[in-house]
Design a protein around this motif. Structure first.
Motif, PDB file in Angstrom:
ATOM      1  N   SER A 174       0.811  -1.226   0.000  1.00  0.00           N
ATOM      2  CA  SER A 174       0.000   0.000   0.000  1.00  0.00           C
ATOM      3  C   SER A 174       0.842   1.272   0.000  1.00  0.00           C
ATOM      4  N   THR A 175       2.123   1.160   0.360  1.00  0.00           N
ATOM      5  CA  THR A 175       2.996   2.333   0.373  1.00  0.00           C
ATOM      6  C   THR A 175       3.868   2.426  -0.870  1.00  0.00           C
ATOM      7  N   GLY A 176       3.668   1.488  -1.807  1.00  0.00           N
ATOM      8  CA  GLY A 176       4.446   1.512  -3.044  1.00  0.00           C
ATOM      9  C   GLY A 176       5.740   0.722  -2.991  1.00  0.00           C
ATOM     10  N   ARG A 177       6.021   0.048  -1.881  1.00  0.00           N
ATOM     11  CA  ARG A 177       7.231  -0.757  -1.776  1.00  0.00           C
ATOM     12  C   ARG A 177       7.040  -2.103  -2.454  1.00  0.00           C
TER      13      ARG A 177
END
Length: 211
Positions: A105-108
């Motif tokens: 969800s954080t783009g990682r």
């Protein structure tokens, strides 16, 4: 288990054997034999792994996800967490690409690259869903569906003769030498992992939809 004999042969001219400044042809044959033997055993292990009775099929429209790997691994039930834990996740290149594109969800990225030393060689394997990953297109692919493998420690074994068998024939008129090397080998999938206490095979195959 099935006993197999694989071989590699090379014909060398007398001129090639004399031209040592470009390398000894015998050394080159030996190098190619070692590489071919490793590939042949690798292919035999994957072929054996695909015979496992433990199989999981993801939704036909779903690409690989962490949930897919977890759901597949749960076929081992309570044996999943014993001393023979999951040692390897083997996937095709199309599946690996899909794994590398997944983000949280954080783009990682959910796909973790392994450590690399100064010479560009990997010190540790990549990881996905917590499991080490290697890529092999020896795995099957049909109609956009890829097969992947989860392997526990001690699930399989490969035996081979340490010293290869060799034969040499010479043609004195053609001034050539034919060298043949043979590898005797056996690849085997255990009914349960070596050293484990469970009753299930140590390999799970699962399929996912991959572009």
């Amino acid at each position: 288990a099935t006993y197999t004999q694989s071989g590699l042969a090379a014909e060398m001219t007398r001129l090639a054997r004399q031209a040592s400044m470009v390398g000894d042809p015998h050394d080159e044959v030996a190098r190619q034999f070692v590489e071919a033997s490793a590939r042949r055993i690798d292919a035999g292990l994957i072929a054996e792994a695909l015979t496992t009775s433990l199989s999981y099929t993801a939704d036909a429209a779903v690409s690989i996800t962490e949930d897919t790997v977890v759901n597949a691994s749960e076929l081992w039930e309570d044996e999943l967490d014993d001393e023979n834990g999951v040692a390897l996740l083997i996937v095709r290149s199309e599946t690996r690409k899909a794994m590398r594109l997944l983000k949280d969800s954080t783009g990682r990225s959910l796909y973790v690259n392994g450590d690399v030393d100064g010479g560009g060689m990997k010190k540790t394997l990549d990881r996905f869903a917590g499991y080490p990953v290697i890529c092999s297109n020896r795995l099957t692919r049909a109609s956009g569906v890829n097969t992947s493998l989860l392997c526990r420690r001690g699930a399989m074994a490969a035996w081979y003769n340490q010293d290869p068998l060799g034969d040499v024939e010479r043609d004195i008129l053609a001034r050539t030498e034919l060298t043949a090397l043979w590898l005797d080998h056996v690849e085997h999938l255990y009914l349960r992992p070596q050293g484990g206490t469970g009753t299930k095979e140590g390999v799970i195959k699962f399929t996912t939809a991959q572009a």
